[in-house]
Scaffold this motif. Structure first.
Motif, PDB file in Angstrom:
ATOM      1  N   GLN A  16      29.324  33.122  41.750  1.00 38.05           N
ATOM      2  CA  GLN A  16      30.622  33.749  41.184  1.00 38.05           C
ATOM      3  C   GLN A  16      31.650  32.177  40.736  1.00 38.05           C
ATOM      4  O   GLN A  16      32.345  32.595  40.141  1.00 38.05           O
ATOM      5  CB  GLN A  16      30.615  33.985  41.859  1.00 38.05           C
ATOM      6  N   ASP A  70      34.586  29.727  32.547  1.00 38.34           N
ATOM      7  CA  ASP A  70      35.191  30.755  31.851  1.00 38.34           C
ATOM      8  C   ASP A  70      37.232  30.565  31.962  1.00 38.34           C
ATOM      9  O   ASP A  70      37.221  30.807  30.534  1.00 38.34           O
ATOM     10  CB  ASP A  70      35.805  32.377  33.131  1.00 38.34           C
ATOM     11  N   GLN A  73      44.046  33.124  39.064  1.00 37.41           N
ATOM     12  CA  GLN A  73      43.463  33.358  37.709  1.00 37.41           C
ATOM     13  C   GLN A  73      44.745  32.777  36.522  1.00 37.41           C
ATOM     14  O   GLN A  73      45.285  32.935  37.043  1.00 37.41           O
ATOM     15  CB  GLN A  73      43.941  35.069  37.616  1.00 37.41           C
ATOM     16  N   LYS A 116      45.174  35.117  44.568  1.00 36.42           N
ATOM     17  CA  LYS A 116      44.167  34.543  43.628  1.00 36.42           C
ATOM     18  C   LYS A 116      45.120  34.442  42.882  1.00 36.42           C
ATOM     19  O   LYS A 116      45.139  34.069  41.753  1.00 36.42           O
ATOM     20  CB  LYS A 116      43.024  35.970  43.426  1.00 36.42           C
ATOM     21  N   LYS A 172      33.175  38.762  33.463  1.00 35.53           N
ATOM     22  CA  LYS A 172      34.578  38.125  34.639  1.00 35.53           C
ATOM     23  C   LYS A 172      34.789  39.252  35.095  1.00 35.53           C
ATOM     24  O   LYS A 172      35.346  39.265  36.682  1.00 35.53           O
ATOM     25  CB  LYS A 172      35.375  37.170  33.912  1.00 35.53           C
ATOM     26  N   ARG A 225      30.945  30.956  37.560  1.00 37.99           N
ATOM     27  CA  ARG A 225      31.449  31.328  36.732  1.00 37.99           C
ATOM     28  C   ARG A 225      32.228  31.496  35.505  1.00 37.99           C
ATOM     29  O   ARG A 225      33.501  31.034  34.856  1.00 37.99           O
ATOM     30  CB  ARG A 225      30.747  32.810  36.482  1.00 37.99           C
ATOM     31  N   GLN A 226      33.312  31.448  37.519  1.00 35.52           N
ATOM     32  CA  GLN A 226      34.968  32.166  37.034  1.00 35.52           C
ATOM     33  C   GLN A 226      35.348  30.119  35.896  1.00 35.52           C
ATOM     34  O   GLN A 226      36.146  30.276  35.458  1.00 35.52           O
ATOM     35  CB  GLN A 226      35.305  31.623  38.376  1.00 35.52           C
ATOM     36  N   ASP A 265      32.145  40.892  37.432  1.00 34.27           N
ATOM     37  CA  ASP A 265      32.147  39.666  39.133  1.00 34.27           C
ATOM     38  C   ASP A 265      33.248  39.863  39.735  1.00 34.27           C
ATOM     39  O   ASP A 265      33.544  40.026  40.772  1.00 34.27           O
ATOM     40  CB  ASP A 265      32.714  37.802  38.612  1.00 34.27           C
ATOM     41  N   ALA A 266      34.544  40.406  39.197  1.00 32.97           N
ATOM     42  CA  ALA A 266      35.561  40.467  40.467  1.00 32.97           C
ATOM     43  C   ALA A 266      35.519  41.584  41.009  1.00 32.97           C
ATOM     44  O   ALA A 266      36.264  41.996  42.280  1.00 32.97           O
ATOM     45  CB  ALA A 266      37.069  40.845  39.485  1.00 32.97           C
TER      46      ALA A 266
END
Length: 654
Positions: free
Chosen positions: A53, A60, A12, A10, A29, A56-57, A32-33
């Protein structure tokens, strides 16, 4: 072929968060995770997400980038994410209140918001611009401002351009060199700028060395390389070690740097009608030049209607013969010739007013360019010069005109300058080293006191400057590209050098600062003398005399002055005067005779004095024949009654 699957974890963006004040976006966040299914431990691969989702990411990540930019603007975070400090706006406000009391919190927050907005508007550009980018930015702003009022600035640019061209001309200082009393027809400069050579109509060729001259500006060598033929053209080779001499003769010569002859071209057979079958020129030379980068190849033109290319110093025959043709195919003569800068073209200015060029990479049968009406028919094209860039061509003619041509549009000249009077068939023109100015001189017109040197712009074609040179004709002009100095030859035998104290280097600047030192006849050394009037003669010193008295005394001494033998005061016969005035006295005195013979008495009487002594004591003849001489029998007188002996008959009596 089966390949292993490439899996990713993933992705990030890790950014340090402030523990004092949690961010609601970060909390969302994390929720959501938690809601989103995690990836498998070792299998990897992405799993399906909802669209909300993913949005949103992305939001962010964008907010994290903006906060990172803000930290860099505030000077808190360093380079790289690992070295970034924890950012807290409240702590910064508290520190500001301690250092600067009375600061309002609202003002600080408003400043932070304004900086954030400016950072967002400017994009990724943070901090001061580098010099190159700042210059580009300034140029872009200037270009936009120029585009708005271009009509007003056009006239200002033209005036600034003309002023800059005037500043480029090196004529603030002037030096004069005297070649002779007749017109200087040829002028050439060394490529390095160390020497200058000049040739005149009085057959003389002078060498000028700037490093060895003083303010008197005198040449160090003068010679006549072509006997009784005027020097029409001179040019240094590309290496500067040889000089091509074009004279009124049919044979060109090549001299070395010091003036010693290295080559004389062959002369052709004047009884052959086909000029391509002769070994050389058969008529007077008119022009010549070296190859731009081949130090052993040069070009000559003559009044026999040909141009000839010569190769090497050992081979005395030409390599190629080029014939110049008139309108109807008849022969015409070339008055000037030249190579372009890359040696791909040979240009010739002919007597019929035409300009003809040939490509050196092709056969010389047909011309590459041919302009028949370039100048007035019957007037010689005295000079043809290529620009340094090679795209333009300038011609000077005796029809009082100078024309500028573009090789890409060679049918019509770019511009024609008129009222340029010329009397000499070697009057030339030249380009400035940056090809922005074209220079030429004029002969002294009737009713005018001084001849001028003209400077014209090659872009606007306007007259940039006019310099009065001399009360005689201006023949040759040379703008040396390395020295940035102008050399002008005149009809009264003078050569003038113009230079700028700031823009010119070496050359004549080396000479004007040197003064001519006269040689002292002798050095006077003062020596203290001790006067001893009662000293013995052995230790007595002579009185100190001046140098003049000492020289007069030494002059009277035949040994110190090395006096030659005095001339004979009486008689003839050279150096026999010490032994007498005649040869006989010399012979007598050198035979070991002790008695002196006076030269004034008669030699016969002097010899007869010793007749009796010679008979009694023979010294010369009798002792020599004493052993072999027979007894002498002398004839006796016959009695008177006896008849004389009968004379024998000869053939003459018969």
């Amino acid at each position: 072929m089966q390949r292993g699957k490439i899996s990713f974890g993933k992705i990030q963006l890790k950014v340090n968060k402030a523990p004092a004040e949690p961010n609601p976006n970060e909390a969302a966040k994390e929720d959501d995770a938690k809601e989103s299914p995690e990836t498998s431990g070792s299998g990897g691969g992405f799993k399906k997400m909802d669209k909300q989702q993913m949005i949103r990411q992305i939001e962010d990540v964008a907010e994290d980038l903006e906060s990172q930019h803000l930290k860099e603007v505030m000077g808190i975070s360093g380079f790289g994410r690992k070295a970034a400090k924890v950012f807290d706006i409240n702590e910064q406000i508290e520190k500001a209140r301690i250092t600067r009391p009375g600061l309002d919190k609202k003002k600080e927050e408003s400043k932070v918001e304004e900086e954030d907005k400016e950072a967002g508007e400017e994009g990724d550009v943070i901090g001061p611009l580098p010099p190159a980018a700042a210059a580009d930015n300034d140029n872009s702003t200037k270009e936009t401002s120029k585009g708005e009022d271009s009509d007003e600035d056009s006239s200002d640019e033209d005036s600034d351009d003309e002023q800059s061209l005037v500043k480029r001309i090196p004529y603030t200082h002037e030096v004069q060199m005297q070649h002779g009393s007749r017109a200087v027809l040829a002028l050439a400069g060394d490529p390095s700028g160390a020497r200058l050579v000049s040739g005149s109509i009085d057959y003389d060729m002078c060498f000028w060395d700037f490093a060895g001259m003083d303010s008197g500006m005198r040449s160090f060598r003068q010679l006549q390389p072509c006997e009784n033929h005027p020097i029409r053209s001179l040019q240094y080779s590309v290496t500067g070690d040889m000089i091509l001499v074009i004279s009124g003769n049919a044979q060109a010569k090549v001299l070395d740097r010091d003036g010693f002859e290295k080559l004389e071209c062959c002369k052709g057979d004047q009884y052959i009608s086909d000029m391509s079958r002769t070994k050389g020129h058969v008529a007077q030379l008119t022009s010549g030049c070296w190859h731009p980068f081949n130090r052993e190849q040069f070009l000559t033109a003559a009044l026999d209607g040909t141009l000839r290319i010569w190769q090497g110093l050992k081979a005395k025959e030409q390599v190629q013969v080029i014939k110049t043709r008139a309108q109807g195919g008849l022969r015409t003569n070339a008055a000037s010739c030249n190579f372009n800068r890359d040696a791909t073209l040979i240009a010739a200015g002919c007597v019929d007013g035409s300009i003809q060029t040939w490509d050196t990479r092709k056969m010389y049968v047909n011309t590459t360019h041919c302009v028949r009406d370039a100048h007035q028919k019957g007037s010689e094209i005295t000079s043809i010069v290529f620009s340094y860039m090679g795209q333009q061509l300038a011609t000077r003619s005796n029809d009082e005109t100078m024309k500028l041509w573009d090789l890409r549009q060679f049918k019509q000249p770019l511009h024609t300058w008129t009222n340029l009077f010329s009397r000499y068939d070697t009057t030339d023109c030249c380009f400035s080293p940056d090809d922005r100015i074209l220079v030429t001189g004029e002969s002294l017109p009737k009713g005018q006191t001084e001849a001028n040197l003209y400077f014209y712009s090659t872009k606007s074609y306007d007259e940039v400057q006019r310099i009065p040179v001399s009360n005689s004709h201006v023949v040759k002009t040379l703008w040396h590209p390395k020295l940035n100095q102008l050399f002008v030859s005149c009809g009264n035998g003078t050569i003038k050098c113009y230079y700028d104290e700031q823009r010119s280097i070496r050359g004549a600047k080396l000479c004007v600062v040197k003064t001519h030192r006269k040689r002292q006849p002798m050095e006077m050394v003062g020596v203290s003398q001790i006067i001893t009037p009662h000293a013995l003669p052995l230790f007595r010193q002579e009185k100190s005399r001046t140098s003049r008295k000492r020289m007069e005394k030494a002059r009277l001494d035949p040994v110190k002055s090395k006096r030659p033998d005095l001339p004979i005061t009486s008689g003839q016969g050279g150096r026999v005067a010490s032994s007498g005035g005649t040869l006989s006295s010399y012979v007598i005195r050198n035979l070991g005779l002790s008695k002196r013979v006076d030269d004034d008495q008669d030699p016969r009487e002097a010899i007869l004095k010793y007749a009796k002594d010679a008979a009694e004591n023979p010294y010369w003849i009798a002792p020599a024949y004493k052993q072999t001489q027979p007894k002498a029998i002398f004839s006796e007188k016959l009695p008177g009654d006896e008849p004389a002996t009968k004379k024998p008959k000869t053939e003459a009596d018969k």
